[in-house]
Design a protein around this motif. Structure first.
Motif, mmCIF file in Angstrom:
data_model
loop_
_atom_site.group_PDB
_atom_site.id
_atom_site.type_symbol
_atom_site.label_atom_id
_atom_site.label_comp_id
_atom_site.label_asym_id
_atom_site.label_seq_id
_atom_site.Cartn_x
_atom_site.Cartn_y
_atom_site.Cartn_z
ATOM 1 N N SER A 103 0.826 -1.210 0.000
ATOM 2 C CA SER A 103 0.000 0.000 0.000
ATOM 3 C C SER A 103 0.855 1.252 0.000
ATOM 4 O O SER A 103 0.445 2.307 -0.497
ATOM 5 N N VAL A 104 2.055 1.177 0.565
ATOM 6 C CA VAL A 104 3.032 2.257 0.560
ATOM 7 C C VAL A 104 4.378 1.643 0.197
ATOM 8 O O VAL A 104 4.781 0.642 0.798
ATOM 9 N N LEU A 105 5.035 2.204 -0.789
ATOM 10 C CA LEU A 105 6.299 1.659 -1.279
ATOM 11 C C LEU A 105 7.459 2.472 -0.712
ATOM 12 O O LEU A 105 7.509 3.685 -0.864
ATOM 13 N N LEU A 106 8.383 1.784 -0.066
ATOM 14 C CA LEU A 106 9.510 2.422 0.617
ATOM 15 C C LEU A 106 10.816 1.900 0.023
ATOM 16 O O LEU A 106 11.733 1.523 0.738
ATOM 17 N N ASP A 107 10.885 1.899 -1.311
ATOM 18 C CA ASP A 107 11.945 1.137 -1.977
ATOM 19 C C ASP A 107 12.976 1.972 -2.722
ATOM 20 O O ASP A 107 13.739 1.431 -3.521
ATOM 21 N N THR A 108 13.036 3.286 -2.458
ATOM 22 C CA THR A 108 13.999 4.064 -3.237
ATOM 23 C C THR A 108 14.536 5.256 -2.448
ATOM 24 O O THR A 108 13.839 5.824 -1.603
ATOM 25 N N THR A 109 15.798 5.590 -2.695
ATOM 26 C CA THR A 109 16.438 6.812 -2.195
ATOM 27 C C THR A 109 17.337 7.322 -3.315
ATOM 28 O O THR A 109 17.329 6.791 -4.431
ATOM 29 N N ASP A 110 18.139 8.325 -3.028
ATOM 30 C CA ASP A 110 19.152 8.792 -3.978
ATOM 31 C C ASP A 110 20.549 8.339 -3.574
ATOM 32 O O ASP A 110 21.540 8.805 -4.134
ATOM 33 N N GLY A 111 20.635 7.420 -2.618
ATOM 34 C CA GLY A 111 21.925 6.906 -2.195
ATOM 35 C C GLY A 111 22.298 5.650 -2.965
ATOM 36 O O GLY A 111 21.512 4.711 -3.042
ATOM 37 N N HIS A 112 23.472 5.624 -3.534
ATOM 38 C CA HIS A 112 23.932 4.502 -4.351
ATOM 39 C C HIS A 112 24.741 3.536 -3.482
ATOM 40 O O HIS A 112 25.789 3.886 -2.940
ATOM 41 N N GLU A 113 24.238 2.318 -3.372
ATOM 42 C CA GLU A 113 24.822 1.333 -2.463
ATOM 43 C C GLU A 113 26.239 0.951 -2.887
ATOM 44 O O GLU A 113 26.467 0.513 -4.014
ATOM 45 N N GLY A 114 27.160 1.115 -1.963
ATOM 46 C CA GLY A 114 28.523 0.666 -2.182
ATOM 47 C C GLY A 114 29.342 1.509 -3.135
ATOM 48 O O GLY A 114 30.481 1.139 -3.468
ATOM 49 N N ALA A 115 28.810 2.638 -3.585
ATOM 50 C CA ALA A 115 29.595 3.505 -4.475
ATOM 51 C C ALA A 115 30.838 3.999 -3.735
ATOM 52 O O ALA A 115 30.777 4.292 -2.538
ATOM 53 N N PRO A 116 31.982 4.093 -4.410
ATOM 54 C CA PRO A 116 33.197 4.531 -3.719
ATOM 55 C C PRO A 116 33.107 5.998 -3.300
ATOM 56 O O PRO A 116 32.530 6.822 -4.005
ATOM 57 N N ILE A 117 33.665 6.299 -2.152
ATOM 58 C CA ILE A 117 33.700 7.679 -1.689
ATOM 59 C C ILE A 117 34.656 8.481 -2.559
ATOM 60 O O ILE A 117 35.630 7.945 -3.099
ATOM 61 N N ASP A 118 34.363 9.754 -2.750
ATOM 62 C CA ASP A 118 35.207 10.612 -3.589
ATOM 63 C C ASP A 118 36.407 11.085 -2.775
ATOM 64 O O ASP A 118 36.325 12.043 -2.003
ATOM 65 N N GLN A 119 37.531 10.409 -2.949
ATOM 66 C CA GLN A 119 38.729 10.735 -2.190
ATOM 67 C C GLN A 119 39.386 12.021 -2.662
ATOM 68 O O GLN A 119 40.232 12.579 -1.965
ATOM 69 N N GLY A 120 38.967 12.511 -3.822
ATOM 70 C CA GLY A 120 39.539 13.751 -4.332
ATOM 71 C C GLY A 120 39.088 14.993 -3.585
ATOM 72 O O GLY A 120 39.621 16.083 -3.819
ATOM 73 N N LEU A 121 38.124 14.846 -2.672
ATOM 74 C CA LEU A 121 37.618 16.001 -1.925
ATOM 75 C C LEU A 121 38.419 16.286 -0.662
ATOM 76 O O LEU A 121 38.134 17.253 0.047
ATOM 77 N N GLY A 122 39.406 15.444 -0.374
ATOM 78 C CA GLY A 122 40.212 15.653 0.820
ATOM 79 C C GLY A 122 39.496 15.183 2.067
ATOM 80 O O GLY A 122 38.588 14.348 2.023
ATOM 81 N N LYS A 123 39.901 15.705 3.200
ATOM 82 C CA LYS A 123 39.309 15.324 4.474
ATOM 83 C C LYS A 123 37.887 15.875 4.579
ATOM 84 O O LYS A 123 37.642 17.049 4.299
#
Length: 371
Positions: A103-123
């Motif tokens: 009745s209510v679908l809770l199956d989506t976000t904008d977060g990509h599972e396991g995507a690598p963190i962007d190390q080019g942004l520094g700390k």
């Protein structure tokens, strides 16, 4: 009628009403996409605190938590998006709240599972998130994704047996009785938070977490956990409470670090809550109180979308919905959530000047300021 409707600290869907419609077209929870320049990655992590027995059970088991990391990602397009709740947790959540499967679908976000963190942004600065009582770490997904898209690492915490529903990697789904001992719950949450802080170096696989720039925020009981965790642990440099009370020593002692109190008119904020007023008077660092006019207690987090879209299958009236999420339009509540936490953490963790926090803004006429 629905007992959860009037809980001062609850962030749960109300239990179904008698006479609810038998068939209603399914609706999907669609959280507005984050507006920052970075795609968002996410990963869920199972943590066990070997130093503590779980305080909510009598089994003698060690304290287990599920947390999610949200962060600016690189090459996210090759990774599927994470669900708002994993399937077994979502099914149990709907069942417990009187909603029929699908009745209510809770199956989506904008977060990509396991995507690598962007190390080019520094700390990257780190922010912890604690949800309301009887809620889930998923409830803050909208604001958490916004922060991650702007270059923060956000760690969301499910406080097991206090949370609405928690799914573990082995398939277990844990719920708990409705929280009524809020003082105990805050103590347990503070211990959870300090344990998660201890785990940050291990969680930092890419060695990009800036552990000198840690903030925290939470809604309702999560706000109370934020102030108490800051009192207990100096590693948290700045905190924000979204319509949260205060418990324990911090209520009398205040804090010496930046704190933003967000409250509402209906629930009763600083002007009518003596403990919160004492806490406010004891804030010795940077402080600001924002009142969101037209908001109710559950106008913060994804509830502002989830509850109205669940109104038909639950048979809720317009008045009942407004009692929970207020009269403020959802898009304005969401705009507040995207703008103000970001401005607060940008100011105090990145030392960026933020005019939005200086005083009333024509872009947000529904926000009242108090210094």
């Amino acid at each position: 009628m629905k007992r959860a409707l009037l809980l001062a600290f609850a962030l749960v869907l109300p239990i179904s009403a008698c006479g609810a419609p038998a068939t209603v077209q399914a609706q999907r929870l669609m959280i507005p996409s984050p507006t920052g320049p970075h795609p968002v990655g996410t990963v869920s992590v199972h943590l066990t605190d070997q130093s503590r027995q779980d305080p909510w059970t009598t089994s003698g088991a060690k304290r287990e938590l599920m947390v999610s990391l949200w962060y600016p990602a690189k090459d996210a397009q090759n990774h599927k998006v994470a669900p708002w709740l994993p399937k077994a947790a979502a099914d149990r959540y709907l069942e417990d709240n009187g909603l029929k499967p699908g009745s209510v679908l809770l199956d989506t976000t904008d977060g990509h599972e396991g995507a690598p963190i962007d190390q080019g942004l520094g700390k990257l600065p780190v922010i912890l998130y604690s949800p309301g009582a009887n809620a889930s770490r998923a409830y803050g997904t909208g604001v958490v994704e916004e922060l991650a898209s702007r270059g923060y690492v956000v760690v969301t915490i499910d406080h097991t047996y206090d949370a609405a529903v928690v799914e573990f990697p082995d398939g277990r789904v844990e719920t708990g009785p409705e929280v009524t001992d809020f003082a105990k719950a805050v103590e347990v949450r503070v211990a959870d938070v300090r344990f998660v802080l201890d785990q940050l170096p291990t969680l930092d696989k890419a060695h990009v977490f800036d552990l000198q720039r840690i903030g925290m925020f939470g809604h309702s009981l999560g706000g109370a956990a934020t102030s108490s965790a800051m009192y207990a642990d100096k590693r948290i440099r700045a905190g924000l409470g979204l319509d949260g009370a205060v418990f324990g020593k911090v209520a009398q002692s205040g804090l010496d670090r930046p704190y933003l109190v967000v409250d509402t008119e209906g629930k009763g904020g600083i002007s009518t809550n003596p403990a919160l007023r004492t806490f406010w008077d004891g804030l010795r660092g940077w402080r600001l109180n924002l009142t969101l006019k037209g908001a109710a207690h559950n106008s913060f987090g994804d509830d502002v979308l989830l509850i109205p879209m669940s109104a038909k299958p639950l048979g809720l009236s317009k008045a009942e919905v407004e009692e929970i999420v207020g009269t403020i339009p959802a898009e304005r509540a969401l705009a507040f959530q995207k703008a103000y936490p970001l401005a607060f953490f940008d100011l105090h963790l990145r030392k960026q000047k933020e005019p939005l926090l200086d005083g009333p803004s024509p872009a947000f006429p529904e926000v009242a300021y108090r210094r």
